[in-house]
Enzyme design. Structure first.
Site, short mmCIF file in Angstrom:
data_model
loop_
_atom_site.label_atom_id
_atom_site.label_comp_id
_atom_site.label_asym_id
_atom_site.label_seq_id
_atom_site.Cartn_x
_atom_site.Cartn_y
_atom_site.Cartn_z
N ASP A 21 -1.63 -2.46 -1.53
CA ASP A 21 -1.61 -3.20 -2.80
C ASP A 21 -1.78 -4.70 -2.55
OD1 ASP A 21 -1.41 -3.52 -5.52
OD2 ASP A 21 0.78 -3.58 -5.53
N ASN A 69 -6.57 4.59 -11.62
CA ASN A 69 -7.47 3.45 -11.40
C ASN A 69 -8.81 3.60 -12.14
OD1 ASN A 69 -6.40 2.88 -7.96
ND2 ASN A 69 -5.72 1.85 -9.82
C1 FPP Z 1 -4.67 -2.09 -4.96
O1 FPP Z 1 -4.75 -3.48 -5.07
C2 FPP Z 1 -5.81 -1.62 -4.20
C3 FPP Z 1 -6.76 -0.77 -4.67
C4 FPP Z 1 -6.71 -0.19 -6.02
C5 FPP Z 1 -7.96 -0.43 -3.87
C6 FPP Z 1 -7.75 -0.24 -2.40
C7 FPP Z 1 -9.04 -0.42 -1.73
C8 FPP Z 1 -9.22 -1.02 -0.54
C9 FPP Z 1 -8.14 -1.43 0.32
C10 FPP Z 1 -10.61 -1.34 -0.04
C11 FPP Z 1 -11.48 -0.24 0.38
C12 FPP Z 1 -10.79 0.95 0.96
C13 FPP Z 1 -11.34 1.78 1.89
C14 FPP Z 1 -10.63 3.00 2.29
C15 FPP Z 1 -12.63 1.50 2.54
P1 FPP Z 1 -4.93 -4.15 -6.49
O2 FPP Z 1 -6.36 -4.44 -6.68
O3 FPP Z 1 -4.30 -3.31 -7.55
O4 FPP Z 1 -4.14 -5.46 -6.26
P2 FPP Z 1 -3.36 -6.33 -7.36
O5 FPP Z 1 -2.08 -5.59 -7.65
O6 FPP Z 1 -3.14 -7.60 -6.63
O7 FPP Z 1 -4.26 -6.47 -8.55
#
Ligand code: FPP
Length: 244
Positions: A21, A69
């Site tokens: 996250d 998501n």
């Molecule tokens: C949560 O952070 C993260 C995600 C919904 C996506 C996770 C994806 C990656 C780490 C990149 C690609 C992954 C792979 C396996 C190649 P958020 O965007 O919800 O963060 P926030 O809470 O700060 O908005």
């Protein structure tokens, strides 16, 4: 280097799961679009995989995209899907060289045809990997999978934890099935499970980090595993000293 110190309880299995996250906040804090956080987040995934392998993790499960998501803007969803696709295509060689077996868990029926093909091809190509199982959760919802698995019970009343876990593995395309999570790490400062591996985390040790996922390093992984080793896991029983 530190590998032997972290050899997990001398047991055959050490399952670490991570809720990655903080990508969006990492980007916004720096004046970048959220997508840049996801791009940097995929570099952090590579670091985490290398660290896990070195530290004796046998299964690493990463929460990449929850079923909730899909509610995000289409542009963000598309970017994430293309990062997953690139990862599966580009990391295959590294996985083969390092004995890593890939498995994507979650629903597959809502993924694009090309991503589904990349998933199946990466899984087939790495199926002989025996050092570490790398599971990436995409379109994953623990509650939905529990519901789907429960709806497959035959009503004969002979459900056991073991055969329910097997059904859960089936609905999630989790092959091979693996033992429960030992250590769950969540970055980004929030303290919740967000519908991730609710059944499999029944006795997981939880470690919450303030670090935003794109900043996650091998040192963070080592520190979380060190913290895990300081915890006393009783699984509902009494502490060892009390039973001696
Ligand atoms: C949560 O952070 C993260 C995600 C919904 C996506 C996770 C994806 C990656 C780490 C990149 C690609 C992954 C792979 C396996 C190649 P958020 O965007 O919800 O963060 P926030 O809470 O700060 O908005």
């Amino acid at each position: 280097m530190m590998q032997s110190a972290f050899c997990p309880l001398n047991s055959a299995s050490f399952h670490v799961a991570i809720i990655m996250d903080g990508n969006g906040r990492w980007a916004v804090q720096r004046g970048f679009p959220r997508g840049e956080g996801h791009r940097q987040g995929s570099h952090a995934v590579r670091r985490a995989v290398e660290a896990a392998l070195r530290l004796g993790v046998t299964t690493l499960t990463l929460y990449a995209f929850s079923s909730d998501n899909w509610k995000r803007p289409m542009s963000e969803v598309n970017l994430l899907m293309s990062l997953f696709y690139d990862f599966l295509r580009k990391e295959r060689k590294q996985c083969l060289e390092n004995g890593i077996r890939l498995n994507v868990i979650g629903r597959r029926d809502r993924l694009s045809r090309s991503l589904r093909a990349a998933v199946e091809s990466a899984e087939a190509a790495t199926a002989q990997g025996e050092k570490m199982l790398l599971r990436i959760a995409i379109d994953y919802s623990a509650r939905d999978s529990i519901l789907f698995a429960a709806s497959r019970l035959d009503g004969s009343g002979d459900a056991t934890r073991e055969n329910f876990a097997q059904r859960l593995a089936e609905v999630n395309h989790a092959h091979p099935a693996v033992p429960d999570v030992d250590l769950l790490i969540r970055t980004g400062g929030e303290r919740r499970l967000s519908d991730f591996l609710l059944w499999e985390c029944a006795y997981a040790e939880l470690v919450f980090l303030e670090t935003m996922w794109p900043d996650f390093t091998a040192d963070d992984m080592e520190a979380a595993i060190r913290e895990f080793h300081h915890r006393e896991r009783r699984f509902g029983a009494l502490p060892q000293a009390a039973t001696a």
